[in-house]
Design a protein around this motif. Structure first.
Motif, PDB file in Angstrom:
ATOM      1  N   TYR A   1      -7.140  -0.310  -3.448  1.00  0.00           N
ATOM      2  CA  TYR A   1      -6.443   0.900  -4.196  1.00  0.00           C
ATOM      3  C   TYR A   1      -7.233   1.494  -5.277  1.00  0.00           C
ATOM      4  O   TYR A   1      -7.277   2.693  -5.447  1.00  0.00           O
ATOM      5  N   TRP A   2      -7.618   0.748  -6.188  1.00  0.00           N
ATOM      6  CA  TRP A   2      -8.180   0.864  -7.567  1.00  0.00           C
ATOM      7  C   TRP A   2      -9.784   1.278  -7.312  1.00  0.00           C
ATOM      8  O   TRP A   2     -10.474   1.590  -8.107  1.00  0.00           O
ATOM      9  N   GLU A   3     -10.143   1.150  -6.007  1.00  0.00           N
ATOM     10  CA  GLU A   3     -11.612   1.289  -5.821  1.00  0.00           C
ATOM     11  C   GLU A   3     -12.435   0.566  -6.588  1.00  0.00           C
ATOM     12  O   GLU A   3     -13.369   0.941  -7.195  1.00  0.00           O
TER      13      GLU A   3
ATOM     14  N   ASN B   1       9.743 -10.120  -5.101  1.00  0.00           N
ATOM     15  CA  ASN B   1       9.066 -11.436  -5.333  1.00  0.00           C
ATOM     16  C   ASN B   1       7.626 -11.245  -5.273  1.00  0.00           C
ATOM     17  O   ASN B   1       6.842 -11.990  -6.075  1.00  0.00           O
ATOM     18  N   ILE B   2       6.842 -10.042  -4.949  1.00  0.00           N
ATOM     19  CA  ILE B   2       5.732 -10.034  -4.639  1.00  0.00           C
ATOM     20  C   ILE B   2       4.962  -8.795  -5.532  1.00  0.00           C
ATOM     21  O   ILE B   2       3.696  -8.913  -5.706  1.00  0.00           O
ATOM     22  N   LEU B   3       5.756  -8.099  -5.775  1.00  0.00           N
ATOM     23  CA  LEU B   3       5.224  -6.763  -6.441  1.00  0.00           C
ATOM     24  C   LEU B   3       6.198  -6.844  -7.906  1.00  0.00           C
ATOM     25  O   LEU B   3       7.193  -7.014  -8.150  1.00  0.00           O
TER      26      LEU B   3
ATOM     27  N   GLU C   1       5.449   2.068  -4.643  1.00  0.00           N
ATOM     28  CA  GLU C   1       4.862   3.279  -4.340  1.00  0.00           C
ATOM     29  C   GLU C   1       3.326   3.034  -3.993  1.00  0.00           C
ATOM     30  O   GLU C   1       2.995   3.773  -2.974  1.00  0.00           O
ATOM     31  N   GLN C   2       2.462   2.396  -4.734  1.00  0.00           N
ATOM     32  CA  GLN C   2       1.044   2.370  -4.010  1.00  0.00           C
ATOM     33  C   GLN C   2       1.070   1.455  -3.017  1.00  0.00           C
ATOM     34  O   GLN C   2       0.278   1.930  -2.003  1.00  0.00           O
ATOM     35  N   LEU C   3       1.836   0.667  -2.517  1.00  0.00           N
ATOM     36  CA  LEU C   3       1.909  -0.181  -1.295  1.00  0.00           C
ATOM     37  C   LEU C   3       2.182   1.072  -0.290  1.00  0.00           C
ATOM     38  O   LEU C   3       1.416   0.917   0.797  1.00  0.00           O
ATOM     39  N   VAL C   4       3.334   1.749  -0.398  1.00  0.00           N
ATOM     40  CA  VAL C   4       3.789   2.835   0.747  1.00  0.00           C
ATOM     41  C   VAL C   4       2.609   3.750   0.773  1.00  0.00           C
ATOM     42  O   VAL C   4       2.371   4.092   1.935  1.00  0.00           O
ATOM     43  N   SER C   5       1.862   4.033  -0.471  1.00  0.00           N
ATOM     44  CA  SER C   5       0.727   5.140  -0.171  1.00  0.00           C
ATOM     45  C   SER C   5      -0.275   4.382   0.464  1.00  0.00           C
ATOM     46  O   SER C   5      -0.836   5.479   1.426  1.00  0.00           O
TER      47      SER C   5
ATOM     48  N   ILE D   1      11.341   2.744  -3.665  1.00  0.00           N
ATOM     49  CA  ILE D   1      10.855   2.824  -2.110  1.00  0.00           C
ATOM     50  C   ILE D   1      11.714   4.102  -1.563  1.00  0.00           C
ATOM     51  O   ILE D   1      10.987   4.822  -0.976  1.00  0.00           O
ATOM     52  N   ASN D   2      12.867   3.875  -1.585  1.00  0.00           N
ATOM     53  CA  ASN D   2      13.677   5.099  -0.837  1.00  0.00           C
ATOM     54  C   ASN D   2      13.147   6.541  -1.156  1.00  0.00           C
ATOM     55  O   ASN D   2      12.774   7.099  -0.744  1.00  0.00           O
ATOM     56  N   ASN D   3      13.056   6.565  -2.852  1.00  0.00           N
ATOM     57  CA  ASN D   3      12.707   7.970  -3.157  1.00  0.00           C
ATOM     58  C   ASN D   3      11.370   8.079  -2.778  1.00  0.00           C
ATOM     59  O   ASN D   3      10.841   9.400  -2.410  1.00  0.00           O
ATOM     60  N   TYR D   4      10.539   7.095  -2.966  1.00  0.00           N
ATOM     61  CA  TYR D   4       9.031   7.622  -2.797  1.00  0.00           C
ATOM     62  C   TYR D   4       8.768   7.825  -1.430  1.00  0.00           C
ATOM     63  O   TYR D   4       7.847   8.853  -0.793  1.00  0.00           O
ATOM     64  N   ALA D   5       9.335   7.098  -0.232  1.00  0.00           N
ATOM     65  CA  ALA D   5       9.299   7.542   1.188  1.00  0.00           C
ATOM     66  C   ALA D   5       9.854   8.703   1.422  1.00  0.00           C
ATOM     67  O   ALA D   5       9.240   9.487   2.424  1.00  0.00           O
TER      68      ALA D   5
END
Length: 863
Positions: free
Chosen positions: A661-663, A693-695, A708-712, A751-755
């Protein structure tokens, strides 16, 4: 000595810098011209001297011998130089080609062309290396492609194919070469024998050693091999212009001259029959008859009764050798039909030799061996179903008293077996006797290569019986299996390599008997597998042992504790990345086949294996690791997710995704990230609360990879996830996860709002795609698999159908794959107005657009 040493230094300089030294109009070019002219003069003056004084006659004075040896050493250095220059720089060498071609050819003919001069290695003595250099130079010239184009390299083509290798010259040279071959394949400890060095064995004294020496001898060290090489180069030579037209006189290559001549030799039936009858000990002939029967003529003006018989046999041995070397060209030559030749002559002659048994005259089976070899050279054309059944004739030779012949029969049978597909009954008829004969030959041989070839044929024979739908009686199977533990235990030191053959034989037997009886081999097979993985001296066995392990695993009817216990070796094996592919195939099968019992017994080992590989293997290797991860999470998403989380692999997945993601420069490519995201999707769908637990993942420079980055990433990589036959399955899993992020989602308001903020892309680009392309019951989804690549993975056919069936069964139980996405999404949308409230829901509709909503409703079949 000084001259020889100086010549070696100059040779090294010229070879390493020949292209630069021969640049036009340079001083160095003039120096090279002068040096090569001097070498040519040296050859012209001294090669005849060495050749004429090369005998080992005791009457030769010590002074002449010493001088001859020093001159020979000097000439040898320069011969090697010229051979190397022409071979490495054929175009640059054209300016020197004509004089050296003539001097090498003329001196070669002088050394072998005089019928009063014997032509064996020992009699050539000092000139041996020079003769080999001459043969090698001529062969290199004849097979140089640049010299065959009469348009682009007309000068070279003229020198080689018009001035030197004329049809008459090729014909004459071919005869000389066969005489050389006949002299240098002599198996007898006589004046015709090859060089008597410690590493060369005489057939009569050491038939096994002779066989191994003959197949390993080099064209750089043996005149007979160099002669064969030149003969084949002349046969293969053909030339034409770039436009496809041929030379002005219509001459196209050496085979136009050699093949008709060779055909005429092979039609001399009376001579061949006489030679065979002499070897069989059922004929006698006077000198005059024998001389007239010589296919190549006599070599010496004074013919003696005690040698002429052997010469006739050896000449036909050489002719058959030539026919075998040229078999690929003879098969398309008009009038040549090996099938017909075998039926009318070769088969009956071999039958005659077998029936005679060579028991009375104590002659070596020279022609019997050569005919068997000739049959193997023409395996594609051999009439397997002939009344002279070649397979049976050859297998009979496995029980002969001559080990050299028996090993040749092993080699021939290995070649012929693939062509027995249409005659399984013939193969079955010789199996029992061949098995006993092969074990006996293994015991009779000393060399590990010989013993390995016998056991290798045994394994191949068993495999072909199974492939052709045959079976073996329990008595025969016991005959095969009983000696194996003893062979295994006694395979020490130089015989250690035989353990590989033992494993292959057991695998072949297991494949033959199938699932119902394969487990009967466990008491023998499993200890051998365990020992193959447990001892450092057996490291070379690992690949074969892994293949055998997979065979037994696929043939098992149920999860077996003793077979399962072997998996403890996987942790250590996974540290060697060379065996990743097959080890992952084994682990995947264990998970699908052993189920919960296997996971309970070996969860820790699975963790160790995956931790050793994830992040350590290349992308292609990770594709195979993903087989294991997918098998684990497909059937046991909750337990499997917990297992991966506990050993830190979930964190590794996310760190790799974050780097991509960060290239980052060293980040994993998208095809790997897709596999990680799919694994994370399965884990989160079974336990969405794990997100907290993981983010987030935070880099050393403070960059944050959160929800947000995961959903992206799931949105941006969606199209990439569709690559491959299994792509639609991955995309559905991602779509289900993304729909889980749509409210109501109690795990994370972020996640709700970003989705919702990305709802246009999610609903119109992803959900609509899945609704259009995936069947409601998931019946058009294909399970994840890795396509076979012949360069990196050997296809193991054994149990492949059982693997496919097991994969289908576990896939049917894949809750996410069979989930009706339409119903799942419909439920989400029905609850959305109440969850969001009127104003927020209207904002949502405005964001995705009326057209998108209408399309979704149409695809879901609702109003």
């Amino acid at each position: 000595n000084y001259a020889t040493l100086s010549s070696r230094v100059i040779s090294h300089m010229m070879i390493s810098s020949f292209s630069k030294l021969t640049e036009e109009n340079s001083l160095a070019s003039n120096v090279v011209d002068h040096a090569l002219t001097m070498i040519h003069t040296l050859f012209t003056q001294w090669l005849p001297f060495v050749l004429k004084n090369s005998t080992n006659d005791e009457s030769t004075t010590i002074g002449i011998v010493e001088i001859g040896q020093r001159i020979k050493d000097l000439l040898h250095v320069h011969c090697e130089l010229i051979v190397e220059l022409q071979s490495s720089s054929p175009i640059l060498f054209v300016r020197y080609l004509d004089p050296f071609l003539r001097v090498f050819y003329s001196n070669l003919i002088e050394s072998i062309g005089n019928s009063d001069v014997a032509i064996s290695n020992t009699e050539m003595g000092q000139s041996k290396c020079i003769v080999i250099s001459s043969l090698t130079f001529l062969a290199n010239v004849a097979e140089t492609k640049q010299y065959m184009d009469v348009c682009t390299e007309r000068n070279a083509a003229t020198i080689v194919w018009k001035n030197m290798f004329t049809p008459a010259t090729i014909l004459s040279l071919s005869r000389y070469l066969l005489l050389l071959i006949s002299a240098h394949i002599s198996p007898n400890n006589t004046d015709n024998a090859y060089d008597q060095r410690e590493d060369e064995a005489v057939w009569q004294d050491d038939p096994e050693g002779f066989y191994q020496w003959e197949i390993q001898r080099s064209t750089d060290e043996h005149i007979g091999s160099a002669a064969q090489n030149l003969f084949l180069a002349l046969v293969e030579a053909s030339f034409e212009c770039e436009d496809g037209s041929h030379s002005e006189d219509g001459f196209q290559g050496g085979k136009e001259v050699i093949l008709p001549w060779l055909m005429r030799l092979l039609t001399n039936v009376p001579s061949q029959r006489l030679a065979v009858e002499l070897e069989a000990g059922i004929a006698n002939a006077n000198v005059q008859l024998l001389v007239s029967a010589m296919p190549l003529g006599t070599r010496n003006s004074q013919v003696q009764q005690d040698t002429i018989k052997n010469d006739l046999i050896l000449q036909w041995d050489a002719v058959y050798t030539a026919a075998g070397l040229a078999s690929n060209y003879l098969k398309s030559f008009p009038g040549y039909d090996f099938n017909e030749w075998f039926e009318s002559l070769v088969g009956p002659l071999l039958t005659l030799l077998i029936q005679s048994g060579n028991s009375m005259n104590h002659m070596l089976p020279i022609l019997r061996r050569r005919i068997i070899w000739l049959i193997s050279c023409n395996a594609q054309q051999v009439p397997v179903s002939s009344s002279h059944n070649p397979l049976e004739l050859i297998s009979t030779s496995l029980s002969h008293n001559d080990i050299c012949l028996r090993l040749t029969a092993v080699e021939a049978m290995e070649t012929l077996l693939p062509y027995c597909e249409d005659s399984p009954q013939l193969l079955h008829s010789i199996t029992h006797s061949s098995i006993a004969a092969l074990y006996q030959l293994t015991n009779d041989c000393v060399e590990v290569d010989s013993r390995s070839s016998c056991l290798g044929l045994l394994s191949t024979l068993i495999s072909f019986v199974g492939v052709l739908g045959g079976s073996l009686s329990n008595d025969v199977l016991n005959t095969i299996v009983t000696p194996l533990p003893s062979i295994w235990e006694n395979s020490i030191e130089q015989n250690l390599l035989l353990k590989r053959n033992v494993l292959n034989i057991i695998s072949s037997v297991a494949t033959l008997v199938g699932p119902d009886q394969a487990s009967l081999l466990y008491p023998i097979a499993l200890p051998m597998l365990n020992e193959s993985f447990g001892k450092e001296e057996n490291v070379f066995l690992v690949e074969e042992a892994l293949r055998m392990w997979l065979v037994f695993l696929r043939l098992s009817n149920g999860y077996n504790g003793s077979l399962g216990a072997l998996f403890t070796r996987a942790a250590t094996l996974s540290k060697d990345l060379e065996h990743v592919i097959i080890l992952m195939r084994i682990t995947e099968y264990y998970i699908m086949h052993g189920g919960a019992s296997f996971l309970n017994d070996h969860a820790q080992t699975i963790q160790e294996v995956l931790c050793n590989l994830v992040g350590e293997v290349r992308p292609r290797g990770l594709a195979y690791v993903a087989l294991v991860i997918e098998a684990l999470l497909r059937s046991y998403p909750t337990e499997g997710g917990s297992l991966l989380f506990q050993c830190g692999l979930v964190k590794r997945f996310l760190e790799a995704c974050a780097a991509n993601y960060w290239e980052k420069d060293d980040c994993e490519p998208d095809r790997v990230i897709v596999l990680y995201l799919t694994a994370l999707a399965r884990i989160l769908l079974s336990n969405l609360r794990m997100l907290s637990n993981i983010l987030p993942v935070v880099s050393s420079s403070g960059e944050v990879f959160g929800e947000e980055q995961l959903v992206s990433m799931y949105i941006s990589k969606f199209q990439v996830a569709g690559n491959g036959a299994h792509g639609l399955l991955f995309q559905k899993l991602w779509a289900i996860l993304l729909s889980s992020f749509v409210p109501p989602c109690e795990v994370s308001p972020v996640i709700n709002n970003y989705a919702l903020s990305r709802s246009k892309e999610i609903f119109s680009g992803i959900f609509s795609y899945i609704l259009r392309n995936v069947n409601a019951d998931g019946s058009n989804l294909l399970s994840y698999d890795v396509g076979y690549d012949g360069e990196e993975e050997d296809i193991i056919d054994t149990g492949a159908d059982r693997y496919e069936l097991l994969l289908q069964e576990t896939s049917k139980k894949d809750a996410m794959a069979t989930l009706c996405f339409k119903d799942f999404l419909s439920s989400k949308l029905c609850n959305l107005p109440n969850v969001l409230g009127h104003d927020a829901y209207q904002q949502f509709l405005q964001m995705i657009g009326n057209d998108t909503m209408a399309e979704l409703e149409r695809l879901m079949g609702s109003n």
